[in-house]
Scaffold this motif. Sequence first.
Motif, PDB file in Angstrom:
ATOM      1  N   SER A  23      25.153   4.282 -10.792  1.00  0.00           N
ATOM      2  CA  SER A  23      24.952   2.873 -10.441  1.00  0.00           C
ATOM      3  C   SER A  23      25.349   2.007 -11.628  1.00  0.00           C
ATOM      4  N   ARG A  26      21.859  -3.594 -12.915  1.00  0.00           N
ATOM      5  CA  ARG A  26      21.490  -4.640 -11.950  1.00  0.00           C
ATOM      6  C   ARG A  26      21.218  -5.953 -12.683  1.00  0.00           C
ATOM      7  N   LEU A  95      18.564  -9.056  -7.536  1.00  0.00           N
ATOM      8  CA  LEU A  95      17.166  -9.079  -7.104  1.00  0.00           C
ATOM      9  C   LEU A  95      16.435 -10.199  -7.841  1.00  0.00           C
ATOM     10  N   THR A 123      14.616 -10.296  -2.430  1.00  0.00           N
ATOM     11  CA  THR A 123      13.456 -10.875  -3.126  1.00  0.00           C
ATOM     12  C   THR A 123      12.253  -9.941  -3.035  1.00  0.00           C
ATOM     13  N   THR A 124      11.496  -9.934  -4.106  1.00  0.00           N
ATOM     14  CA  THR A 124      10.210  -9.239  -4.125  1.00  0.00           C
ATOM     15  C   THR A 124       9.199 -10.212  -4.704  1.00  0.00           C
ATOM     16  N   MET A 151       9.474  -7.862   0.103  1.00  0.00           N
ATOM     17  CA  MET A 151       8.401  -6.946  -0.283  1.00  0.00           C
ATOM     18  C   MET A 151       7.365  -7.744  -1.052  1.00  0.00           C
ATOM     19  N   VAL A 153       3.717  -7.373  -3.111  1.00  0.00           N
ATOM     20  CA  VAL A 153       2.787  -6.415  -3.706  1.00  0.00           C
ATOM     21  C   VAL A 153       1.614  -7.167  -4.303  1.00  0.00           C
ATOM     22  N   SER A 160       1.151  -2.809 -13.866  1.00  0.00           N
ATOM     23  CA  SER A 160       1.919  -2.369 -12.700  1.00  0.00           C
ATOM     24  C   SER A 160       3.236  -3.135 -12.604  1.00  0.00           C
ATOM     25  N   ASP A 163       5.744  -1.420 -14.882  1.00  0.00           N
ATOM     26  CA  ASP A 163       6.188  -0.173 -14.254  1.00  0.00           C
ATOM     27  C   ASP A 163       7.161  -0.455 -13.121  1.00  0.00           C
ATOM     28  N   MET A 164       6.855  -1.505 -12.360  1.00  0.00           N
ATOM     29  CA  MET A 164       7.717  -1.827 -11.228  1.00  0.00           C
ATOM     30  C   MET A 164       9.098  -2.277 -11.704  1.00  0.00           C
ATOM     31  N   ARG A 166      10.591  -1.472 -14.442  1.00  0.00           N
ATOM     32  CA  ARG A 166      11.322  -0.305 -14.951  1.00  0.00           C
ATOM     33  C   ARG A 166      11.835   0.541 -13.788  1.00  0.00           C
ATOM     34  N   ALA A 167      10.963   0.733 -12.788  1.00  0.00           N
ATOM     35  CA  ALA A 167      11.367   1.556 -11.631  1.00  0.00           C
ATOM     36  C   ALA A 167      12.567   0.945 -10.922  1.00  0.00           C
ATOM     37  N   LEU A 168      12.640  -0.391 -10.943  1.00  0.00           N
ATOM     38  CA  LEU A 168      13.753  -1.078 -10.264  1.00  0.00           C
ATOM     39  C   LEU A 168      14.933  -1.307 -11.197  1.00  0.00           C
ATOM     40  N   ARG A 169      14.904  -0.682 -12.362  1.00  0.00           N
ATOM     41  CA  ARG A 169      15.981  -0.770 -13.354  1.00  0.00           C
ATOM     42  C   ARG A 169      16.261  -2.201 -13.775  1.00  0.00           C
TER      43      ARG A 169
ATOM     44  N   MET B   1      13.368   4.318 -10.786  1.00  0.00           N
ATOM     45  CA  MET B   1      13.527   5.469 -11.661  1.00  0.00           C
ATOM     46  C   MET B   1      12.244   5.731 -12.430  1.00  0.00           C
ATOM     47  N   PHE B 213       7.690  -5.322   3.835  1.00  0.00           N
ATOM     48  CA  PHE B 213       6.533  -4.545   3.384  1.00  0.00           C
ATOM     49  C   PHE B 213       5.564  -5.360   2.547  1.00  0.00           C
ATOM     50  N   VAL B 215       2.272  -4.274  -0.032  1.00  0.00           N
ATOM     51  CA  VAL B 215       1.493  -3.189  -0.634  1.00  0.00           C
ATOM     52  C   VAL B 215       0.276  -3.798  -1.312  1.00  0.00           C
ATOM     53  N   HIS B 370       2.470   4.489 -10.169  1.00  0.00           N
ATOM     54  CA  HIS B 370       1.754   3.718 -11.188  1.00  0.00           C
ATOM     55  C   HIS B 370       0.263   4.050 -11.163  1.00  0.00           C
TER      56      HIS B 370
END
Lengths: 170, 428
Positions: A23, A26, A95, A123-124, A151, A153, A160, A163-164, A166-169, B1, B213, B215, B370
Amino acid sequence: MESESARASSAAESRFRIDDPNSRPRVVKVVVLDRPSEAVAERLAQERWNGASFLTASAFCAEPRANDQLAVRAWLSDLSGRTRHLLDEIDGADLVIMIASAGESVPAAAIIGEACSLERVATTALVLGGASATDQALSRTLAQLRPWALMLVVASSEASIADMLRALRA
Amino acid sequence: MLRKEQSELLTQTGPGTPAGRLFRSYWLPALLAAELPDNEGPPVRVKLLSERLLAFRDTQGCYGLIDEYCAHRGVSLWFGRNEESGLRCPYHGWKYDYTGQCIEVPSEPEESGFCTKIKLKSYPLVERGGVLWTYMGPPAKQPPLPEWEFALVPPGHSFTSKRLQECNWLQAMEGGIDSSHVSFLHRGELNSDPLFKGAQGNQYNLRDARPVFEVVESPGGLYVGARRNAEDGHYYWRITPWVMPSFTMIPPRGDHPVHGHFWIPIDDETCWTWSFDYHPTRPLTREEVQAMRDGKGIHVRYVPGTFRPLANKDNDYLIDRAAQKAGRTFSGVAGIAMQDASLQESMGPIVDRAKENLVSTDNGIIMARHRLLRAIRNLMEKDVEPPGVDVSHQRVRSAALILPPDRPFKDAGREALSVRPGVAHASV
């Protein structure tokens, strides 16, 4: 004879998996929507990211504008206080992550969300403090975000968000 | 990731590992009660959390879960004789009771008391709801018995199965909270599987393949709400509870029984996928139970005499390209359970999460990781009891609801998301 599926999914075969990047980086914009969330953005911005930029809409300015798809001209600011044009920031983004605090009024969400919708940007929205706010206060904030976030949250801890991202790069 | 070290932290559950300690905080499903149907019946090999164990049922009906190997010369007690309140090693006759205490060493003088010095590691094993549960943590921290609703309904209201899954527990579990795959991978089954078809909610699923979604954290884990458009501006919500470390319940469809899963590590490269169906207010019908035995819904058919699915990696999951082409199945693999398992196993025993490209709709997975990492950290550094141990966290339900657009699912569904004895699930 061993099947293709059995062989291909073995631990031994995993060393033949292609190791090239799969990839491109982003473009992620993190926009805090209210004053209490600004401190969160400032702390997050100190960490290392893959180019994520942090913006605030807590001093959001918008003026009516005719003859255009988006009915207003709107400005955000970066964390050093420099004014940024909303559409310029969203242009080319992959994003947009909006951060709000439970119970806060976040009118900017609608304009940012509409702009993202027009520009086809995902969008989140993240709402902090969901555990400590009253249901009514949380509902008020969620109602402003819900139409504009693919989304949503509700998180109890600031960690959190990191972490989010990082998870979404980000 | 996920960084490599975080992934290792979550996927390694053997003795002495942080995630192993997390799993050892809970009562875990170990065997089906049907695997030990008789007093003095044959013992059963069990591997859990990378420990080789042996389960047996003694003369009085007490269940034992002990170290598989005899303390004398390391022989597997699977060959043992289950007789007169204990399991006797066939090699030299050493005998153990259901707690692992050695009660006889025939070669030594009885009065020497030698046998009292020999004790195999053992764990409690308790029947509840047709499942034998074990707790593998420190005895002083043994929590109350589990109170999952499916295990407490009257006999006849529930059906539980387990199947071997040939990958790490985490990637299997993450599939269970990834609601967005249903509209693709399982779309063929929504209209054909006898345990799914006919519900009004299925049409919302099929009409709207791009759910939105939400959460929300819960005391025991998360609620993952998937929202689709319904009539008159209302939303159709499907709400999946995830309770730590690895319990999920699928939102109901019509009056069908409600299904759910546990994923329990066997070792770091295989796990048990436990699948349950239950109905809180009525017995399951004969047809429903037969469908479950036939591998419908979330259950599977087995290689005879095993818990390995009949469709497995050694036969390419019996993939049927013609069915895929014709749209009868989306992936060519038949059955909801194996559609999931085939793809999760295809990732390899432990997927490399450093290479994944998650998107917003994966936020349920991101939040679950998490929370797991946070719970492990709190447990290791401050000895904090992890979420999901408290039985009140286990009294959750999934729900399917139609709500006006301004109602958050967690408020509107507060009652629907809790166990209410004698009341059916909120379903559409």
